[in-house]
Design an enzyme around this catalytic site. Structure first.
Site, short mmCIF file in Angstrom:
data_model
loop_
_atom_site.label_atom_id
_atom_site.label_comp_id
_atom_site.label_asym_id
_atom_site.label_seq_id
_atom_site.Cartn_x
_atom_site.Cartn_y
_atom_site.Cartn_z
N ASP A 168 8.65 0.85 -7.57
CA ASP A 168 10.08 0.55 -7.45
C ASP A 168 10.44 -0.90 -7.78
OD1 ASP A 168 10.35 3.16 -6.65
OD2 ASP A 168 11.13 2.73 -4.65
N ALA A 173 8.30 8.10 -6.97
CA ALA A 173 6.87 8.10 -6.66
C ALA A 173 6.08 8.61 -7.87
CB ALA A 173 6.62 8.99 -5.45
N GLN A 174 6.66 9.59 -8.53
CA GLN A 174 6.02 10.15 -9.72
C GLN A 174 5.67 9.04 -10.72
OE1 GLN A 174 7.14 13.68 -12.93
NE2 GLN A 174 8.67 13.08 -11.49
N ALA A 194 0.84 -1.20 0.00
CA ALA A 194 0.00 0.00 0.00
C ALA A 194 0.87 1.25 0.00
CB ALA A 194 -0.95 -0.01 1.19
N GLY A 195 1.79 1.30 -0.97
CA GLY A 195 2.59 2.52 -1.17
C GLY A 195 1.91 3.37 -2.24
N TYR A 196 2.71 4.21 -2.89
CA TYR A 196 2.14 5.08 -3.93
C TYR A 196 1.45 4.27 -5.01
CZ TYR A 196 4.77 8.81 -1.84
OH TYR A 196 5.24 9.72 -0.94
N VAL A 218 3.90 -10.11 3.20
CA VAL A 218 4.06 -11.03 2.06
C VAL A 218 5.39 -11.76 2.23
CG1 VAL A 218 4.31 -11.19 -0.45
CG2 VAL A 218 2.79 -9.46 0.55
N GLU A 229 18.48 15.39 0.61
CA GLU A 229 17.29 15.89 1.32
C GLU A 229 17.43 15.65 2.83
OE1 GLU A 229 13.71 14.31 -0.70
OE2 GLU A 229 13.57 16.30 -1.59
#
Ligand code: FAD
Ligand code: NAD
Length: 400
Positions: free
Chosen positions: A298, A315-316, A12-14, A82, A171
């Protein structure tokens, strides 16, 4: 309908969240059973994690309960880990059970890439997750708290090493360097005692990015006390030290690993052919030879034909893949043409802490506060896509 197909989404990521959300809109309740599996009952924004890791944001701001953004009347949510995908049996093995699928979507994200450097798993912080961020933040604060309580002052307690000057490393040090004055103040530590290093193997920080923006970022970070060691691969990490290829050793009790990512290890464990844990997908995002398995985010590898190199995992791209994946699942179930995935790269913007950032959007270069404004708008746009204006109101960032 008796024989409605089982769609199982892993992660349940992007990628997983947008796929699930799209499918609930594209397929009726009677057309498919949708199951989403995730190890936590919350979704987190990986792209914000450098902030809680450095302590400039509360970790809860980066996450949200899955049930607060997805309609769990339409999606069967399973909180579990998983373990393996049994492709021939069309089954997913979980820690606490198993699931059969007709269609599978793999969106399990990435794991840290160590390139075989010894000692990373044992002695460096490398987990870019909510729990990983909490651990780094607490550790940093503990180093400051401990320093004045030791009879013999140990400088390595106040030495912070970031491995890799990619976007994650830059970052993170941006946030940490913003926070250091506040930490020094709080723990009564002279600012000059704190040492921050960013160590990069390539001949430049942010390899491949616009040189003028790289220079801006480096100058800004250096002005906050960050020291760059460029063209200096780390060859080993030991307890409390990094060892560089040129023989130098830097003693540091905090080593944050950000030298890139590889796909989730479940991919290789499940026997898929992969490059650094990522499956080179067909144009419609299915795994080669597996008409029932989509791979997004990814875990998927796609080549940028213009430069004949893989697109970086972002993520984009994960979100754009999710839209294509949902469309193609609908086409397989209801009929229609499958789409080929074409990434539309809108730009790259990286925060540098505070109101500073750098970025390229379209053909425009952005520096300083205008880049920072753009970065926050990008962060808010994702919240909008996922949960509409109410999620932006609840979790969004003020762009000013
Ligand atoms: P993820 O979003 O990582 O989600 C994977 C999900 O799978 C997670 O919820 C995880 O808990 C779950 N999971 C993993 N293993 C299991 C398992 N075995 N069982 C059950 N569940 C499991 N990209 C950008 O485009 N812009 C940015 O500004 C940006 N900033 C970033 C900043 C940082 C600090 C980092 C680390 C990355 C950044 N990225 C950015 C990259 C971006 O975060 C990833 O490309 C993106 O998260 C990939 O999405 P995904 O859906 O594939 O995986
Ligand atoms: P990366 O691959 O972009 O950068 C890793 C850096 O580590 C590289 O510069 C590499 O040369 C260096 N490195 C590798 N081995 C080393 C060693 N032994 N010693 C020293 N340096 C070493 O990885 P990342 O920064 O973790 O980013 C992962 C993905 O997430 C990328 O696709 C990136 O674009 C994306 N991301 C995007 C943003 C953003 O858009 N703002 C922010 C963070 C991450």
């Amino acid at each position: 309908m008796l024989n409605k197909p089982n769609i199982v989404i892993l992660g349940a990521g992007y990628g997983g969240m947008i796929t699930a959300s799209r499918l609930t809109k594209e397929l009726g309740h009677n057309e498919a059973a949708i199951t989403l599996v995730n190890k936590h009952d919350y979704h987190y924004q990986t792209t914000w994690l450098h902030e809680p890791a450095a302590g400039t944001m509360h970790p809860n701001r980066t996450r949200m309960p899955i049930k607060s953004v997805l309609d769990l009347n339409k999606i069967n949510f399973v909180q579990d880990v998983v373990v393996e995908i049994k492709r021939d049996e069309k089954k997913v093995i979980l820690e606490n059970g198993e699931l059969d699928y007709d269609y599978l979507v793999i969106g399990l994200g990435s794991e840290p890439e160590t390139f075989g450097v010894p000692g990373v798993q044992e002695y460096a912080f490398s987990k870019w997750t909510v729990n990983g961020a909490r651990e780094v933040k607490e550790h940093i604060e503990y180093m400051f708290a401990k320093y004045n309580n030791l009879a013999e002052k140990r400088d390595e307690l106040l030495t912070f090493v970031v491995a890799g000057a990619g976007f994650t490393g830059i970052e993170f040090i941006g946030e940490l360097s913003e926070r250091v004055p506040e930490l020094c103040d709080y723990y009564d530590i002279p600012r000059e005692k704190v040492k921050m290093y960013v160590i990069e193997a390539a001949p430049t920080a942010l390899p491949g990015f616009d040189p003028e923006l790289v220079e801006y970022a480096m100058n800004l970070l250096e002005s906050r006390g960050v020291e760059f060691k460029i063209n200096c691969p780390i060859k080993e990490v030991t307890k409390g030290a990094v060892h560089l290829a040129d023989g130098e050793e830097i003693k540091a009790e905090t080593i944050v690993w950000a030298t890139g990512v590889r796909g989730n290890s479940i991919i290789e464990k499940s026997g898929f052919e992969a490059m650094r844990g990522r499956i080179k997908v067909e144009p419609d995002l299915r795994a080669p030879g597996h008409d029932d398995v989509f791979v997004i985010g990814d875990c998927a590898l796609i080549i940028n034909e213009e430069i004949n190199r893989p697109y970086p995992p972002t993520a984009q791209i994960a979100m754009q893949m999710a839209a294509t994946c949902a469309h193609n699942l609908k086409a397989l179930i209801k009929g229609g043409e499958l789409q080929s995935f074409k990434p539309e790269i809108k730009g790259t913007v990286a925060s540098l802490g505070g109101k500073e950032a750098i970025g390229v959007v379209g053909s425009r270069k952005l520096f300083g506060s205008s880049a920072s404004f753009m970065k926050k708008m990008i962060d808010n746009r994702y919240l909008f896509l996922l949960g509409g204006p109410s999620l932006v109101m609840k979790k969004g960032k003020s762009p000013f």
